[in-house]
Each structure stands twice: as structure tokens, then as C-alpha cells.
Design a protein around this motif. Sequence first.
Motif, PDB file in Angstrom:
ATOM      1  N   TYR A   1       0.863  -1.183   0.000  1.00  0.00           N
ATOM      2  CA  TYR A   1       0.000   0.000   0.000  1.00  0.00           C
ATOM      3  C   TYR A   1       0.903   1.236   0.000  1.00  0.00           C
TER       4      TYR A   1
ATOM      5  N   LYS B   1      -7.328   4.997   5.151  1.00  0.00           N
ATOM      6  CA  LYS B   1      -7.456   3.916   4.164  1.00  0.00           C
ATOM      7  C   LYS B   1      -6.392   2.854   4.382  1.00  0.00           C
TER       8      LYS B   1
ATOM      9  N   THR C   1      -7.269  -0.970   5.504  1.00  0.00           N
ATOM     10  CA  THR C   1      -6.819  -2.071   4.649  1.00  0.00           C
ATOM     11  C   THR C   1      -5.995  -3.067   5.455  1.00  0.00           C
TER      12      THR C   1
ATOM     13  N   ARG D   1      -8.305  -5.125   7.752  1.00  0.00           N
ATOM     14  CA  ARG D   1      -9.140  -6.078   7.030  1.00  0.00           C
ATOM     15  C   ARG D   1      -8.298  -7.253   6.512  1.00  0.00           C
ATOM     16  N   VAL D   2      -7.113  -6.952   6.005  1.00  0.00           N
ATOM     17  CA  VAL D   2      -6.237  -8.019   5.507  1.00  0.00           C
ATOM     18  C   VAL D   2      -5.837  -8.951   6.660  1.00  0.00           C
TER      19      VAL D   2
ATOM     20  N   CYS E   1       2.939  -1.216   4.327  1.00  0.00           N
ATOM     21  CA  CYS E   1       2.692   0.181   3.961  1.00  0.00           C
ATOM     22  C   CYS E   1       3.847   1.007   4.518  1.00  0.00           C
TER      23      CYS E   1
ATOM     24  N   ILE F   1      -1.660  -1.260  -4.013  1.00  0.00           N
ATOM     25  CA  ILE F   1      -2.734  -0.274  -3.898  1.00  0.00           C
ATOM     26  C   ILE F   1      -2.062   1.078  -3.674  1.00  0.00           C
TER      27      ILE F   1
ATOM     28  N   LEU G   1     -13.825  -1.203  -0.092  1.00  0.00           N
ATOM     29  CA  LEU G   1     -12.700  -2.063   0.276  1.00  0.00           C
ATOM     30  C   LEU G   1     -12.914  -3.526  -0.119  1.00  0.00           C
TER      31      LEU G   1
ATOM     32  N   VAL H   1     -12.038  -3.895  -3.666  1.00  0.00           N
ATOM     33  CA  VAL H   1     -10.592  -3.736  -3.831  1.00  0.00           C
ATOM     34  C   VAL H   1      -9.874  -5.045  -3.499  1.00  0.00           C
ATOM     35  N   LEU H   2     -10.224  -5.645  -2.365  1.00  0.00           N
ATOM     36  CA  LEU H   2      -9.537  -6.861  -1.945  1.00  0.00           C
ATOM     37  C   LEU H   2      -9.903  -8.051  -2.840  1.00  0.00           C
TER      38      LEU H   2
ATOM     39  N   CYS I   1      -7.748  -7.798  -5.841  1.00  0.00           N
ATOM     40  CA  CYS I   1      -6.358  -8.186  -5.537  1.00  0.00           C
ATOM     41  C   CYS I   1      -6.181  -9.696  -5.427  1.00  0.00           C
TER      42      CYS I   1
END
Length: 196
Positions: free
Chosen positions: A8, A20, A24, A27-28, A39, A69, A185, A188-189, A192
Motif C-alpha cells: 500500500y 485507508k 486495509t 481487514r487483511v 505500507c 494499492i 474495500l 478492492v480486496l 487483488c
Amino acid sequence: MTTTHLLYLHGFRSSPQSAKARLTAERVAAQHPGVFFWCPQLPPSPRAAMALVAASIAHWPQGTGMAVIGSSLGGYYASWVASQARCKSVLLNPAVQPARDLARHIGEQTSWHDPEERFFFRPEFVDELQALDVSHLPPAAPELLIAAQGDELLDWREMVARYPQAQQRVLEGGDHALSSFPQQLAEVLRFCDLAP
């Protein structure tokens, strides 16, 4: 092969503390514990930022094993990373012409999440941004663009024009921070294709 490594990249004046990025990461960790999420705090120099990223992901699985991302300036960087690693990319209100847009921000800047933290955006950084431009190349892997028409800093029409081959989600209203990101989100995931 599913994605085992997720990168990220935050935007200009931002940090890994962005809402964000944190959402992320959470959630991951909760839904995809087998995925390595990173990140980094990016230095102000675009050349140094991408040197840091390139060195750090050198041992990652390239291609379908990783995804990136990027938000705002991080979206511009994400396109460069994706072209190098030939991996999927998600672009959240990406900067399309950062060399043009950031030329007026040369000088001392404050960090968005810690106003006490200051850095200098130097004139040579504009040239460094131009050197990372991959807009003339076809995408190396699938792209997902999420662009908010209400972005108060960047023009969503430039984003749409820059990424014609991407899956595009153009949101009515919204803002540059993409406050509706919690609603985006899951998509997005999914894009991915993260490992369990």
C-alpha cells in the motif's frame, strides 16, 4: 496463483497512519492472515521512495503473487511499481500529472497526520516524478481505478482518461480522501485476489 504480498502506497504529505491504509491493514489481517501487508513511510524524494520500495519488494513474488494499492501520489507510484513487478494495481483517486501539480508545492511542507513533522519538497523532485511516468506504456497487469467525481484536489476526468484499460469505478460526489472507502474495500480486496 493468489496474491500473498500486498503493498500500500500513501499519498503526498500522508503516511501509513492514513485511514485507508489502516483500514486495509486491519481487514487483511482479519480476513487474509496468510498475506504479508506492507505500507512504508515514503520519503519526500520520489527517486528515494521508489528505490526503497524496489529494494524491499525485490524478494517478493512478482506478477500474480503480489498486488499494489496506491492513493493519490501513491497511485502514480503504484503504476510505476506495477510496471516493474508486472502485478495488479488498485488506483484510488490517483495523481495523474504530479510533476505539474506538485511544482507549486516546492518548499517546506507539514505531514498530514503529524503537523509537527516537516519536510522539504525540493525542485529536483519534480524531475524525479517525471522520470517515473509510465503513462506511455500499456498496463503490465490488470488495473482497478476508483475515482471520485467530487475530488477537490485532482480531476477525476484526467484519471479516467489516463487509465482507459482499467476496470473503472467512478463515484458520484465523494472527496479526495475517498471517505467512502469502507464501502469500496471489499471490491478492492476481491480484485487483488488475496490468499486466505
